[in-house]
Structures are given as C-alpha cells and as structure tokens.
Design a protein around this motif. Structure first.
Motif, short mmCIF file in Angstrom:
data_model
loop_
_atom_site.label_atom_id
_atom_site.label_comp_id
_atom_site.label_asym_id
_atom_site.label_seq_id
_atom_site.Cartn_x
_atom_site.Cartn_y
_atom_site.Cartn_z
N UNK A 3 12.72 6.00 55.02
CA UNK A 3 13.12 6.40 53.67
C UNK A 3 12.85 5.25 52.71
N UNK A 4 12.27 5.55 51.56
CA UNK A 4 11.99 4.54 50.55
C UNK A 4 13.08 4.59 49.49
N UNK A 5 13.60 3.41 49.13
CA UNK A 5 14.71 3.28 48.19
C UNK A 5 14.31 2.40 47.02
N UNK A 6 14.74 2.76 45.82
CA UNK A 6 14.45 1.96 44.64
C UNK A 6 15.73 1.31 44.15
N UNK A 61 14.31 2.18 57.82
CA UNK A 61 13.80 2.83 59.03
C UNK A 61 14.96 3.02 60.00
N UNK A 62 15.06 4.22 60.56
CA UNK A 62 16.13 4.51 61.49
C UNK A 62 15.60 4.74 62.90
N UNK A 63 16.36 4.30 63.88
CA UNK A 63 15.98 4.46 65.29
C UNK A 63 17.16 5.06 66.05
N UNK A 70 21.72 7.67 59.69
CA UNK A 70 21.47 6.34 59.14
C UNK A 70 20.58 6.41 57.91
N UNK A 71 19.58 7.30 57.94
CA UNK A 71 18.70 7.45 56.79
C UNK A 71 19.45 8.05 55.60
#
Length: 298
Positions: A3-6, A61-63, A70-71
C-alpha cells in the motif's frame, strides 16, 4: 501485499513511530535506515508490517496471514490518522508549548489498535526505571515470542493465552516481581475482552477495574493503542515535575498541579506532555537517581 501512503507536509517518520519500540533493541520491531518493521498479532492472524520511504511517499508491505489487516491499518499505525486540527490554536496559549508545537509539527501519534502488547509493556514499566523495564520486556518477548512472518527477522508479541497459563514465579528470572507479574496475568486472562474495547474511555475503564492497573498504566496504553492525545500519565515519577517546571517555572509539581496547568490544552493534554519530552524539557534534579535493580537476583 503493498500500500502506498502520502504523509502530510513535514511528517517526521522516525519521531512518530519510535515510541512503538523499546529503545535500543526491540525483539518485535525495528526502525533504521530501511524504515519501520513491526511484528503483530492481528485479529486475522500473525503479520509483519514494513514501511519504507519512497520519494515523497511511504510504501507499506504486509507479510503473513494478517497482512490484509496490517495494510488496512498501516496509516493509523504510523500516525497518519492523528488529527492535529485545532491544536495549534490551543498551543499558543503558552509560549513554550507554541514553540514546541511548531518545531515538532511533523510528529504524529500512532494508533496500533492492538492493546495487549502495549499493556504488557506498560505493566512492566510500573515503579521501576526505564532500563529495568526494557530489559524485562526484551526477556519476556524472547521467552514467549515466536518468529513473525516475513523477512524482517522479528518475534511476534507474546500470546496472552500463553502468558496467562504461566506461573508467576517463572517471570522472576526476567526481573519481574510477583506484584507486576500478577497484574500481567490478570490482564492476559481477559485480553480478548480488552481487545474488543471500542475507544480509549472503555479500555481505560476495563483496565483500571483490574487490580494492579491504575490510571498511569491505562494512559500509557491507550495513548498508543487508540492514538489518544489527551491521555495524561497521572502517577508518573517525572511528568508532574516537568509540566510544573515547563509551564509555571516551578521545580516540583503534584498530579493535581499538573492537571491544573494542562487544563487549557484539554483534548491534547497528553500531546503537550509528549512535546515537552521531545523538546528535552526536564525539571531540576535533586538527590540521587533511582538505583537500577534486578529482581531476578533477589
């Protein structure tokens, strides 16, 4: 999962997320040049969250089985949901607070939405020095933690059920005496109920109903679980003195005096205390420091 966050302008990544980790070495998390790595037990399974800078953005990034959770909560965990609207108007009521608010305007308050790991840490921090508490926290996590998913080489926070099934004397080698251990065991037994609390007020009420958990422990927990900017750690050894000295020039203060001085900042009283800590503000020190002890040697 990615996921991209600003982040907002001037967002201070490190200063915002470092309170999530025990200083120097946290078995369940890490912040370094590569960004933040955090292991967690989510409602849908274990996960690791990794957040790294990518230009003006942050890439999460989630694992693991809990990666989707988490995302979904990544922005909250790193403080991007923290609402500072209205605080600048309150901050200017005191020149020092106003200056610190401008200097640290990029710092945001995290909200992890996972209560027991933070409560475990807060209980271990009761009535001892930070070094003692952090040493015990690392020992407990290494004893009860299991490898987290993903490449970060972290341990998952201890499972409350396993903590609850452990005899209190087994915590003695970790430097934790019977009083704190029994408070931890009580919390572990009702951890599922605590995790279902919908806000800081409900969580505080449920936690403080347990013997061995008071306002200080509850505030230290909800501040970072729910991102509560008004949570004040009443009963702290240092904070009343710091607030009294910073806001009124008084070398010593009580809890009552601290709350009186913080009242103009209601809604953000805990944030003001955090700003004083970020600014390195401390009251004059008199007498010897609290000695470092090791209950495991008693």
């Amino acid at each position: 999962m990615t996921r991209r966050l600003t982040p907002p302008e001037r967002y201070a990544f490190g200063a915002s997320v470092r309170p999530l980790l025990v200083p120097k070495s946290d078995p369940c998390g890490r912040f370094d040049a590569g960004g933040l790595a955090l292991a967690m037990r989510t409602p849908i399974g274990p996960a690791s969250l990794i957040v790294q800078r990518s230009g003006a953005e942050l890439v999460a990034t989630g694992h693991g089985p809990g990666a989707a959770w988490a995302m979904e909560t990544a922005d909250s965990i790193i403080g991007l949901r923290d609402d500072v609207g209205g605080f600048p108007e309150l901050a200017v009521r005191h020149p020092l607070v106003g200056r610190l608010a401008r200097t640290f305007s990029g710092v945001r308050l995290p909200a992890t939405a996972r209560l027991f790991p933070r409560l475990l840490r807060a209980i271990l921090e009761q009535k001892v020095t930070g070094k003692e508490a952090h040493r015990s926290y690392r020992a407990v996590c290494r004893r009860f933690g299991v490898p987290a998913p993903g490449p970060a080489d972290l341990l998952l926070p201890p499972d409350p059920a396993e903590i609850a099934a452990t005899a209190y004397w087994e915590f003695h080698p970790f430097g934790v005496e019977q009083r704190r251990t029994e408070a931890l065991l009580r919390a572990a037994r009702v951890a599922d109920r605590l995790e279902r609390c919908v806000d800081a007020a409900e969580a505080t009420a449920r936690m403080t109903a347990l013997p061995g958990i008071g306002p200080w422990t509850a505030a230290e927990t909800v501040r970072f679980v729910f991102g509560d900017p008004d949570a004040v750690s009443v009963g702290d050894f240092h904070i009343p003195n710091t607030v009294a000295f910073a806001l009124a020039g008084e070398a010593r203060g009580t809890d009552e005096r601290m709350l009186e001085l913080l009242e103009p900042f209601r809604g953000h009283r805990g944030r003001v205390c955090d700003l004083l800590a970020l600014g390195g503000i401390t009251a004059p020190k008199f007498g010897p420091r609290m000695p470092l002890r090791s209950f495991s040697r008693f």
